[in-house]
Design a protein around this motif. Structure first.
Motif, PDB file in Angstrom:
ATOM      1  N   ALA A  55       0.850  -1.195   0.000  1.00 32.08           N
ATOM      2  CA  ALA A  55       0.000   0.000   0.000  1.00 32.08           C
ATOM      3  C   ALA A  55       0.884   1.243   0.000  1.00 32.08           C
ATOM      4  O   ALA A  55       1.447   1.626   1.026  1.00 32.08           O
ATOM      5  CB  ALA A  55      -0.923  -0.004   1.215  1.00 32.08           C
ATOM      6  N   LYS A  57       0.365   4.329  -0.027  1.00 29.87           N
ATOM      7  CA  LYS A  57       0.076   5.493   0.810  1.00 29.87           C
ATOM      8  C   LYS A  57       0.775   5.411   2.164  1.00 29.87           C
ATOM      9  O   LYS A  57       0.987   6.416   2.816  1.00 29.87           O
ATOM     10  CB  LYS A  57      -1.431   5.698   0.980  1.00 29.87           C
ATOM     11  CG  LYS A  57      -2.131   4.776   1.947  1.00 29.87           C
ATOM     12  CD  LYS A  57      -3.583   5.273   2.113  1.00 29.87           C
ATOM     13  CE  LYS A  57      -4.336   4.549   3.189  1.00 29.87           C
ATOM     14  NZ  LYS A  57      -4.621   3.143   2.868  1.00 29.87           N
ATOM     15  N   ASP A  76      -0.370  -1.290  -4.247  1.00 30.01           N
ATOM     16  CA  ASP A  76      -1.754  -0.845  -4.142  1.00 30.01           C
ATOM     17  C   ASP A  76      -1.706   0.671  -4.096  1.00 30.01           C
ATOM     18  O   ASP A  76      -1.072   1.240  -3.207  1.00 30.01           O
ATOM     19  CB  ASP A  76      -2.382  -1.415  -2.858  1.00 30.01           C
ATOM     20  CG  ASP A  76      -3.685  -0.720  -2.497  1.00 30.01           C
ATOM     21  OD1 ASP A  76      -4.543  -0.591  -3.376  1.00 30.01           O
ATOM     22  OD2 ASP A  76      -3.836  -0.310  -1.328  1.00 30.01           O
ATOM     23  N   SER A  99      -7.073   1.428  -5.726  1.00 27.59           N
ATOM     24  CA  SER A  99      -8.192   1.523  -4.787  1.00 27.59           C
ATOM     25  C   SER A  99      -8.608   2.979  -4.593  1.00 27.59           C
ATOM     26  O   SER A  99      -7.878   3.889  -4.983  1.00 27.59           O
ATOM     27  CB  SER A  99      -7.789   0.969  -3.412  1.00 27.59           C
ATOM     28  OG  SER A  99      -7.233  -0.315  -3.515  1.00 27.59           O
ATOM     29  N   ARG A 146     -15.359  -3.271  -4.444  1.00 30.89           N
ATOM     30  CA  ARG A 146     -15.067  -3.284  -3.009  1.00 30.89           C
ATOM     31  C   ARG A 146     -16.360  -3.409  -2.216  1.00 30.89           C
ATOM     32  O   ARG A 146     -17.275  -2.592  -2.345  1.00 30.89           O
ATOM     33  CB  ARG A 146     -14.321  -2.017  -2.604  1.00 30.89           C
ATOM     34  CG  ARG A 146     -14.043  -1.959  -1.109  1.00 30.89           C
ATOM     35  CD  ARG A 146     -12.937  -0.999  -0.816  1.00 30.89           C
ATOM     36  NE  ARG A 146     -12.747  -0.753   0.598  1.00 30.89           N
ATOM     37  CZ  ARG A 146     -11.877   0.120   1.077  1.00 30.89           C
ATOM     38  NH1 ARG A 146     -11.127   0.821   0.252  1.00 30.89           N
ATOM     39  NH2 ARG A 146     -11.742   0.303   2.370  1.00 30.89           N
ATOM     40  N   HIS A 196     -11.434  -4.113   2.686  1.00 30.91           N
ATOM     41  CA  HIS A 196     -10.349  -3.590   3.525  1.00 30.91           C
ATOM     42  C   HIS A 196     -11.038  -2.920   4.706  1.00 30.91           C
ATOM     43  O   HIS A 196     -11.669  -1.885   4.540  1.00 30.91           O
ATOM     44  CB  HIS A 196      -9.477  -2.596   2.751  1.00 30.91           C
ATOM     45  CG  HIS A 196      -8.471  -1.885   3.622  1.00 30.91           C
ATOM     46  ND1 HIS A 196      -7.328  -2.506   4.093  1.00 30.91           N
ATOM     47  CD2 HIS A 196      -8.452  -0.635   4.125  1.00 30.91           C
ATOM     48  CE1 HIS A 196      -6.662  -1.656   4.852  1.00 30.91           C
ATOM     49  NE2 HIS A 196      -7.313  -0.506   4.885  1.00 30.91           N
ATOM     50  N   SER A 199      -7.167  -0.288   9.604  1.00 25.87           N
ATOM     51  CA  SER A 199      -5.718  -0.373   9.747  1.00 25.87           C
ATOM     52  C   SER A 199      -5.344  -0.617  11.210  1.00 25.87           C
ATOM     53  O   SER A 199      -6.154  -0.385  12.107  1.00 25.87           O
ATOM     54  CB  SER A 199      -5.109   0.939   9.257  1.00 25.87           C
ATOM     55  OG  SER A 199      -3.748   0.790   9.005  1.00 25.87           O
ATOM     56  N   GLY A 232      -5.337  -4.723   3.489  1.00 25.63           N
ATOM     57  CA  GLY A 232      -4.205  -4.828   4.426  1.00 25.63           C
ATOM     58  C   GLY A 232      -4.714  -4.739   5.849  1.00 25.63           C
ATOM     59  O   GLY A 232      -5.639  -5.449   6.203  1.00 25.63           O
ATOM     60  N   GLY A 233      -4.108  -3.842   6.619  1.00 29.37           N
ATOM     61  CA  GLY A 233      -4.598  -3.583   7.963  1.00 29.37           C
ATOM     62  C   GLY A 233      -3.888  -4.308   9.084  1.00 29.37           C
ATOM     63  O   GLY A 233      -4.192  -4.071  10.261  1.00 29.37           O
ATOM     64  N   GLU A 268      -2.953  -6.258   0.512  1.00 29.20           N
ATOM     65  CA  GLU A 268      -2.460  -4.883   0.313  1.00 29.20           C
ATOM     66  C   GLU A 268      -1.871  -4.342   1.617  1.00 29.20           C
ATOM     67  O   GLU A 268      -2.385  -3.392   2.190  1.00 29.20           O
ATOM     68  CB  GLU A 268      -3.616  -3.975  -0.120  1.00 29.20           C
ATOM     69  CG  GLU A 268      -4.344  -4.389  -1.373  1.00 29.20           C
ATOM     70  CD  GLU A 268      -5.683  -3.666  -1.542  1.00 29.20           C
ATOM     71  OE1 GLU A 268      -6.164  -3.020  -0.589  1.00 29.20           O
ATOM     72  OE2 GLU A 268      -6.247  -3.747  -2.640  1.00 29.20           O
ATOM     73  N   PRO A 269      -0.819  -4.957   2.124  1.00 28.52           N
ATOM     74  CA  PRO A 269      -0.273  -4.495   3.405  1.00 28.52           C
ATOM     75  C   PRO A 269       0.557  -3.220   3.231  1.00 28.52           C
ATOM     76  O   PRO A 269       1.271  -3.068   2.248  1.00 28.52           O
ATOM     77  CB  PRO A 269       0.631  -5.649   3.833  1.00 28.52           C
ATOM     78  CG  PRO A 269       1.118  -6.240   2.543  1.00 28.52           C
ATOM     79  CD  PRO A 269      -0.026  -6.075   1.558  1.00 28.52           C
ATOM     80  N   GLY A 270       0.435  -2.311   4.174  1.00 30.35           N
ATOM     81  CA  GLY A 270       1.276  -1.121   4.181  1.00 30.35           C
ATOM     82  C   GLY A 270       2.101  -1.108   5.457  1.00 30.35           C
ATOM     83  O   GLY A 270       3.289  -1.411   5.482  1.00 30.35           O
ATOM     84  N   ARG A 271       1.409  -0.815   6.542  1.00 27.64           N
ATOM     85  CA  ARG A 271       2.054  -0.680   7.854  1.00 27.64           C
ATOM     86  C   ARG A 271       2.927  -1.885   8.237  1.00 27.64           C
ATOM     87  O   ARG A 271       4.044  -1.717   8.721  1.00 27.64           O
ATOM     88  CB  ARG A 271       0.969  -0.492   8.902  1.00 27.64           C
ATOM     89  CG  ARG A 271       1.489  -0.120  10.284  1.00 27.64           C
ATOM     90  CD  ARG A 271       0.348  -0.175  11.305  1.00 27.64           C
ATOM     91  NE  ARG A 271      -0.835   0.521  10.844  1.00 27.64           N
ATOM     92  CZ  ARG A 271      -1.040   1.835  10.969  1.00 27.64           C
ATOM     93  NH1 ARG A 271      -0.149   2.568  11.577  1.00 27.64           N
ATOM     94  NH2 ARG A 271      -2.140   2.400  10.512  1.00 27.64           N
ATOM     95  N   TYR A 367       2.931   5.838   7.302  1.00 30.24           N
ATOM     96  CA  TYR A 367       2.121   7.036   7.536  1.00 30.24           C
ATOM     97  C   TYR A 367       2.897   8.085   8.340  1.00 30.24           C
ATOM     98  O   TYR A 367       2.330   8.836   9.125  1.00 30.24           O
ATOM     99  CB  TYR A 367       0.794   6.663   8.230  1.00 30.24           C
ATOM    100  CG  TYR A 367       0.076   5.540   7.500  1.00 30.24           C
ATOM    101  CD1 TYR A 367      -0.595   5.807   6.312  1.00 30.24           C
ATOM    102  CD2 TYR A 367       0.131   4.229   7.962  1.00 30.24           C
ATOM    103  CE1 TYR A 367      -1.214   4.783   5.604  1.00 30.24           C
ATOM    104  CE2 TYR A 367      -0.487   3.196   7.260  1.00 30.24           C
ATOM    105  CZ  TYR A 367      -1.166   3.485   6.094  1.00 30.24           C
ATOM    106  OH  TYR A 367      -1.765   2.470   5.395  1.00 30.24           O
TER     107      TYR A 367
HETATM  108  C1  LIG Z   1      -4.647   2.055   3.558  1.00 31.42           C
HETATM  109  C2  LIG Z   1      -5.047   0.881   2.772  1.00 31.42           C
HETATM  110  C3  LIG Z   1      -4.300  -0.307   2.845  1.00 31.42           C
HETATM  111  C4  LIG Z   1      -3.115  -0.481   3.755  1.00 31.42           C
HETATM  112  O1  LIG Z   1      -3.442  -0.544   5.082  1.00 31.42           O
HETATM  113  P1  LIG Z   1      -2.344  -0.911   6.203  1.00 31.42           P
HETATM  114  O2  LIG Z   1      -3.064  -0.806   7.462  1.00 31.42           O
HETATM  115  O3  LIG Z   1      -1.247   0.072   6.082  1.00 31.42           O
HETATM  116  O4  LIG Z   1      -1.874  -2.319   5.920  1.00 31.42           O
HETATM  117  C5  LIG Z   1      -4.688  -1.349   2.032  1.00 31.42           C
HETATM  118  N1  LIG Z   1      -5.764  -1.263   1.212  1.00 31.42           N
HETATM  119  C6  LIG Z   1      -6.503  -0.141   1.121  1.00 31.42           C
HETATM  120  C7  LIG Z   1      -7.657  -0.102   0.199  1.00 31.42           C
HETATM  121  C8  LIG Z   1      -6.171   0.948   1.900  1.00 31.42           C
HETATM  122  O5  LIG Z   1      -6.917   2.062   1.826  1.00 31.42           O
END
Ligand SMILES: *Cc1c(COP(=O)(O)O)cnc(C)c1O
Length: 404
Positions: A55, A57, A76, A99, A146, A196, A199, A232-233, A268-271, A367
């Motif tokens: 992700a 962002k 993502d 997304s 979604r 999703h 987070s 993700g999340g 879609e992992p970010g954190r 973030y």
């Molecule tokens: C923000 C977001 C993510 C990433 O979330 P994390 O908590 O950072 O893993 C994945 N998918 C979508 C659609 C998001 O908006």
């Protein structure tokens, strides 16, 4: 990341030496941690063999995106800018998911042009817009829809996205209507159901609940989805009290659905990929005596790291140089910005600090820099990547001539 003697060290590099060269505030990333997180994520879901899309962002530094791409991840994205950055970092379009609730026609047009893996649509209007562009370009576009599973992620309120009052996704009923509508579309190929729910999720139960809804919706739709995109999340530990997510249980629950519907999984992992890879180093400008606490005024502020001000998030703060003397006063770590919410943490037991000391704010990789701004006309800090004892500047400190 640890202390050697009294000083904080990242991958063998003394932070105080970096500060001599690059000054503060300063973001520092560990490549080793990044690689470890990605490997661990793959191991956690090994028997699903998922497509993993980072992700963007959470962190959109191009040099980091390049490293993440080289370690096998896709992307993502949630805007044209993020899509352009992912492509520039060398991410294969066939591993990019788009997304977001409000993609403009310009953004959709570009994504369709680049033939990315999926556009995850969030409304009928968006689907109609995609159809219009696809028709004009004589292309068949792969999309996901979604779903809003109306599941409470049990995380911070402002980073929860899966309840029916949240703007994200479409309701179960509406989802089924859209599947029906798309069965006859000549220009759209519906391939994916996506969700999703939020987070910083540390409990597997919301995920299990979400999967139950996904299961029910797929069953009701009688549609063969090629992909389930679970978003993700996955939460990380920001403090001693945080427990860690039970990946095994989550993975077992996913496996059941995969077996049943023979679909491929997208994450879609970010954190969880980038969060714990970085620190923000800051210098104490002043220490001011308050009536009940001392204000430790840092040279880092909410423009450098907004999570505490924006979500009430807590990041652990540690000294760069340990002296093992406990302060009698409570410290409140604040920035110089003219907002009362510009504060990072209140610490009851902290070592005695003095002006000009360096402190370290932990786990700022996700973030952190991506939410930074020029508020109060403050310059954005530089970013350093430590990779095998090599110190790489991956983003220079802004200069006043860049913004004035
Ligand atoms: C923000 C977001 C993510 C990433 O979330 P994390 O908590 O950072 O893993 C994945 N998918 C979508 C659609 C998001 O908006």
């Amino acid at each position: 990341m640890k202390y050697i003697g009294k000083n904080f060290v990242m991958e063998g590099v003394k932070i105080r030496n970096l500060v001599k060269k690059f000054e503060t505030p300063l973001y520092c990333y560990s490549y080793k941690k990044l690689k470890k997180n990605i490997n661990q994520f793959k191991i956690n879901f090994k028997n699903l063999n998922p497509i993993i899309c980072f992700a963007v962002k959470a962190n959109s530094n191009i040099k980091l995106l390049k490293e993440i791409q080289k370690l096998g991840l896709g992307a993502d994205v949630v805007s044209l800018g993020e899509l352009m950055k992912a492509l520039k970092a060398g991410v294969n379009p066939k591993k990019i998911v788009f997304s977001g609730v409000g993609k403009t026609s310009e953004e959709l047009d570009f994504a369709i042009q680049k033939e990315i893996l999926l556009i995850n649509a969030e409304s009928k209007s968006e689907i109609l817009e995609i159809e219009k562009i696809a028709k004009k370009k004589k292309k068949i576009v792969n999309i996901g829809i979604r779903l809003n599973p109306n599941t409470d992620a049990r995380t911070l309120k402002k980073i929860s996205t899966g309840k029916k009052q949240d703007k994200f996704g479409v309701s179960e009923k509406y989802f089924l209507e859209l599947v029906n509508y798309l069965k006859d579309s000549k220009f759209i190929n519906l391939k994916c159901i996506s969700v999703h729910i939020g987070s910083q999720i540390l409990n597997h139960q919301p995920y299990e609940k979400m999967l139950k809804v996904v299961d029910r919706v797929i069953k009701k739709s009688k549609y063969k989805f090629e992909f389930i995109d679970l978003g993700g999340g996955m939460g990380i530990s920001y403090g001693e009290k945080d427990k860690s997510l039970n990946y095994r249980k989550y993975s077992i629950a996913i496996r059941k659905i995969v077996k049943k519907y023979k679909t491929k999984i997208i994450f879609e992992p970010g954190r969880s990929i980038i969060g714990n890879t970085a620190i923000l180093v800051s210098r104490i400008i002043y220490i001011k005596q308050g009536s009940s606490k001392n204000f430790v005024i840092l040279d880092a502020a909410m423009n450098d790291l907004m999570r505490p001000a924006l979500y009430g998030a807590k990041h652990k703060i540690i000294p760069e140089n340990k002296n093992n003397i406990l302060s009698k006063k409570t410290y409140e770590f604040v920035g110089p910005i003219c907002e009362s919410s510009d504060k990072f943490l209140t610490a009851k037991k902290f070592q005695k600090l003095k002006e000009k000391d360096l402190i370290i704010i932990s786990d700022v990789g996700a973030y952190g820099m991506s939410l930074s701004s020029n508020y109060n006309v403050r310059l954005k800090p530089p970013e350093i990547l430590i990779k095998g004892y090599k110190v790489n500047v991956i983003k220079k400190r802004q200069k006043f001539k860049d913004i004035i």
